[in-house]
Design a protein around this motif. Structure first.
Motif, short mmCIF file in Angstrom:
data_model
loop_
_atom_site.label_atom_id
_atom_site.label_comp_id
_atom_site.label_asym_id
_atom_site.label_seq_id
_atom_site.Cartn_x
_atom_site.Cartn_y
_atom_site.Cartn_z
N GLY A 53 38.68 -0.56 19.53
CA GLY A 53 39.66 -1.61 19.30
C GLY A 53 39.55 -2.72 20.32
N ARG A 56 36.72 -4.90 19.29
CA ARG A 56 37.14 -5.71 18.14
C ARG A 56 38.01 -6.88 18.58
NH1 ARG A 56 41.54 -4.97 14.51
NH2 ARG A 56 41.20 -6.30 12.74
N TYR A 76 44.32 -9.03 14.33
CA TYR A 76 44.04 -7.67 14.79
C TYR A 76 44.77 -6.65 13.92
CZ TYR A 76 43.23 -3.76 17.93
OH TYR A 76 42.83 -2.56 18.45
N ASN A 77 46.02 -6.92 13.59
CA ASN A 77 46.82 -5.99 12.79
C ASN A 77 46.36 -5.93 11.34
OD1 ASN A 77 48.33 -5.29 15.00
ND2 ASN A 77 49.97 -6.71 14.55
N GLY A 79 43.39 -5.45 10.47
CA GLY A 79 42.28 -4.51 10.44
C GLY A 79 42.75 -3.08 10.41
N PRO A 80 41.80 -2.13 10.53
CA PRO A 80 42.10 -0.70 10.43
C PRO A 80 42.73 -0.09 11.69
CG PRO A 80 39.78 -1.02 10.87
CD PRO A 80 40.37 -2.39 10.70
N SER A 81 42.73 -0.82 12.78
CA SER A 81 43.23 -0.25 14.04
C SER A 81 44.75 -0.20 14.06
CB SER A 81 42.74 -1.10 15.22
OG SER A 81 41.34 -1.13 15.25
N ASN A 83 48.58 -0.99 15.00
CA ASN A 83 49.27 -2.26 15.12
C ASN A 83 49.68 -2.49 16.56
OD1 ASN A 83 49.03 -2.76 12.43
ND2 ASN A 83 51.07 -2.07 11.91
#
Length: 85
Positions: A53, A56, A76-77, A79-81, A83
């Protein structure tokens, strides 16, 4: 080194400013492991953003350095990571 020269534990602990038990413990670590550094792992709060993360997030920042924190957070939120705020 003082221990090797024959200095007793009490004489070592006074100028160093620590307890006798600390001197004994550190000396034992030195004799057994050859090292006195701490090997404690996991001290402190766990990281919320893992290494992947973090890479990323770094990539998102480098894509457009003029983005605001709100814009970066939204990207960023998306994506898959996990929150983040």
């Amino acid at each position: 080194m003082a221990r090797r020269l024959g200095t007793n534990i009490t004489e070592i602990s006074r100028p160093v400013g620590c307890s006798r038990s600390a001197v004994v413990s550190i000396h034992a670590n030195w004799i057994n492991d050859g090292d006195t550094s701490s090997r404690r792992q996991g001290v402190g709060r766990p990281r919320f953003i893992k290494e992947k993360g973090h890479r990323r997030l770094s990539r998102l920042v480098k894509q457009n350095r003029r983005q605001t924190v709100v814009q970066l957070t939204a990207q960023y939120n998306a994506g898959p990571s996990a929150n983040v705020s």
